[in-house]
Design a protein around this motif. Sequence first.
Motif, PDB file in Angstrom:
ATOM      1  N   ALA A  64     -15.006  27.879 -12.307  1.00 27.47           N
ATOM      2  CA  ALA A  64     -15.508  28.749 -12.615  1.00 27.47           C
ATOM      3  C   ALA A  64     -14.502  29.177 -13.823  1.00 27.47           C
ATOM      4  O   ALA A  64     -15.389  29.406 -15.507  1.00 27.47           O
ATOM      5  CB  ALA A  64     -15.563  30.120 -12.371  1.00 27.47           C
ATOM      6  N   ARG A  98     -14.456  26.253 -15.620  1.00 32.45           N
ATOM      7  CA  ARG A  98     -14.796  25.561 -16.284  1.00 32.45           C
ATOM      8  C   ARG A  98     -15.921  25.548 -17.440  1.00 32.45           C
ATOM      9  O   ARG A  98     -16.099  25.946 -18.052  1.00 32.45           O
ATOM     10  CB  ARG A  98     -14.772  24.549 -15.860  1.00 32.45           C
ATOM     11  CG  ARG A  98     -13.635  23.327 -15.866  1.00 32.45           C
ATOM     12  CD  ARG A  98     -13.629  21.905 -15.236  1.00 32.45           C
ATOM     13  NE  ARG A  98     -12.535  21.699 -15.137  1.00 32.45           N
ATOM     14  CZ  ARG A  98     -12.417  20.714 -14.207  1.00 32.45           C
ATOM     15  NH1 ARG A  98     -12.673  20.755 -13.323  1.00 32.45           N
ATOM     16  NH2 ARG A  98     -10.854  20.720 -14.307  1.00 32.45           N
ATOM     17  N   THR A  99     -16.699  26.737 -16.076  1.00 29.68           N
ATOM     18  CA  THR A  99     -18.495  27.300 -16.762  1.00 29.68           C
ATOM     19  C   THR A  99     -18.187  28.306 -18.152  1.00 29.68           C
ATOM     20  O   THR A  99     -18.564  28.837 -18.488  1.00 29.68           O
ATOM     21  CB  THR A  99     -19.207  27.766 -16.060  1.00 29.68           C
ATOM     22  OG1 THR A  99     -18.170  28.743 -15.341  1.00 29.68           O
ATOM     23  CG2 THR A  99     -18.966  26.928 -14.364  1.00 29.68           C
ATOM     24  N   PHE A 100     -16.632  29.154 -17.727  1.00 34.26           N
ATOM     25  CA  PHE A 100     -16.724  29.687 -19.148  1.00 34.26           C
ATOM     26  C   PHE A 100     -16.205  29.567 -20.092  1.00 34.26           C
ATOM     27  O   PHE A 100     -15.187  29.923 -20.628  1.00 34.26           O
ATOM     28  CB  PHE A 100     -16.153  31.158 -18.154  1.00 34.26           C
ATOM     29  CG  PHE A 100     -17.218  32.532 -17.851  1.00 34.26           C
ATOM     30  CD1 PHE A 100     -17.841  32.625 -18.762  1.00 34.26           C
ATOM     31  CD2 PHE A 100     -16.691  32.463 -16.156  1.00 34.26           C
ATOM     32  CE1 PHE A 100     -18.477  33.933 -17.583  1.00 34.26           C
ATOM     33  CE2 PHE A 100     -17.836  33.264 -15.521  1.00 34.26           C
ATOM     34  CZ  PHE A 100     -18.711  33.934 -16.433  1.00 34.26           C
ATOM     35  N   LEU A 101     -16.288  28.118 -20.279  1.00 25.21           N
ATOM     36  CA  LEU A 101     -15.452  27.770 -21.268  1.00 25.21           C
ATOM     37  C   LEU A 101     -13.632  28.124 -21.404  1.00 25.21           C
ATOM     38  O   LEU A 101     -13.196  27.701 -22.365  1.00 25.21           O
ATOM     39  CB  LEU A 101     -15.726  27.815 -23.131  1.00 25.21           C
ATOM     40  CG  LEU A 101     -17.489  27.361 -22.710  1.00 25.21           C
ATOM     41  CD1 LEU A 101     -18.098  28.074 -23.817  1.00 25.21           C
ATOM     42  CD2 LEU A 101     -17.237  25.753 -22.504  1.00 25.21           C
TER      43      LEU A 101
END
Lengths: 257, 407
Positions: B277, B279-282
């Motif tokens: 999670a 990672r997906t929000f950078l």
Amino acid sequence: MADQPHIELKNVDLAYGDFVVMRDVSARVARGQVFVIMGGSGCGKSTLLWNMIGLQTPAKGDILYDGKSFLQADDAERESMERKFGVLFQGGGLWSSMTLAENISLPLQEHTQLADDEIRRIVRLKLALVGLKGFEDFYPSEVSGGMMKRAGLARAMALDPEILFFDEPSAGLDPITSRRLDELILSLRDNLGTTVVMVTHELDSIFAVADQAIFLDNASRTVKATGNPRDLLRDTKDPAVREFLTRGGQKEPAKAI
Amino acid sequence: MSHIVTGTFDSHCALRGFTPGGNTGSDLDAPTESLPPPRVDFQSPNAGRCVVRLSGDWTVKSTGRPHPAPDANLSSNSTVAFDLNDVSDWDSALLAWLLELLIVLDQRSIRYQMETLPGGVRRSLELARAVPERTDTPPHGETSGWLARVGLGAQRGWTATKHIAEFVGDCTLAMTSLVRGRAQFRRADLLLFMQEAGAEALPINLLISFLVGLILAFVGAVQLQQFGASIYVANLVAIAMVREMGCIMAGIIMCGRTGAAYAAQLGTMKVNQEIDAFRTFLFNPIDFLVMPRMLALFLMMPILTLFANLAGIAGGVLIGIGMLDLTWLEYWHQTVHALTFKHCAAGFMKSFVFGLIVAISGCYNGMRCPNNAAGVGQATTTAVVAGITSIVIADAVFAVLFNIFKF
């Protein structure tokens, strides 16, 4: 631009090391469509999703967003693509050391210039949208599994993403919540033009929301069918697809629609 | 007793003596001897036909089930029928036995008549055989042979080395952006970790170091007393604690306490997809999760070491005054005299390094944890073992370096 697909998968091979899970996956998803990845357990549905959001890299093929390659993009381009994603994980994937409100506000704090009270208002709105008004200060461990999932959805929507990725959104939800979720997905598509990519094997959900679907076949490790699930159900000649869409032949095709 | 598979029988093939509900309630404690033992007879009334006649109690409670191997001289062109009329009770035990028998029959390509089995048994067996075994599953388990194992072990070692190097590289990059003031973690996280790795770890550190100082002094006292040199216990304790034992003990305690906690925290977060999670929000998980933990240990370790040194010296004082009849002033004077800047600097320097080692070992193992509960346990174990080993090795390296540079 009009016929430019929002998402395009070009002959993607999914693999774990040397073990190929799925071969030659291709699909085109238009902007504002709900795209469902369906198939039996363990056929690589979630793996395909991980590859699409960059948590894994395909063994072969390419993934394009708005016609631009996601895999060959440099760091800055890739970041700007990923910025448009929102992801709902199977178990919610909420950060357990933060409250639900903090979970949603963190991306807003880091990626926007909004003032604190604006962020608070957005957090309240997002939680209200998924029916969790009043649970702002609860920790993920203090709410039920279904609520965690809904909070995860609220977080995925936090930055108003252009593409929402859902990994088995209705697994573990009761039928009513599950239907509300379907309605929410449709309203996101209709009102905000969000493209939705959804991994699921919930038939009711598939028929309710999907504009387009691909069926990953476990046995042959290839895509067995692509298209609108209703059309697939009516027209498909493939026994595996038919069996899946009719719950192993229990439902009459006519009734299922 | 509830059956694992509910046995439902068609009326036309109801079994003699079979009670649909099975044994209930009070029978749970009934001795197994009272049950009629399961028996099997392979009867061939005429050539080309074999009847498998089962009798007795075929439940998981019954004992002495015969081996499901049909008569060896049963030819492949004969047909097998089943007779279960004398079975008094059955459950999964019977099904498991029959399933194995059918496999044997299939292997020897002997035909059998499923329809001679009672309905419930037949349907359960059909269910178990409905989905054919997958033969194209990914390779599972390792090839044996010691050469192959050595090779695979070496490959794994090399991969792990590359991963650790990569992790340390990522941490260095994150550290650079931290120094440039572009830290991506929450200040509250850092303060929390500093509290956990500092104030909350202090009591155990003080206790252990005090006892180590006491033991050192005691061992030294017994030897030095023989030469009338008891006063040198102060030197012994001060130098040993400040130069070696203080930072080593703090390092080992923190490895078992905080390093293990970091590995378990990050491992659980990985299992819960929390790291995905991020990672997906950078958010870079290294920036967000590893940096505050590493920084907390890096900053707290020297402070803990300082307290450990003091506690160790206090242990020495206790022996010096209580056992050797030294005075406060003597002991104090001797200690101050013994401790040079070099001793203090050596211990201080090492404490920073040990802090980093504990943090890297804990975080690295947590971040690379396999996605299951056993993986978290394994990651925690590895974090502690690798951490303590690395601390001792690093200390040895320091000893050699200090010797070379006459520090």
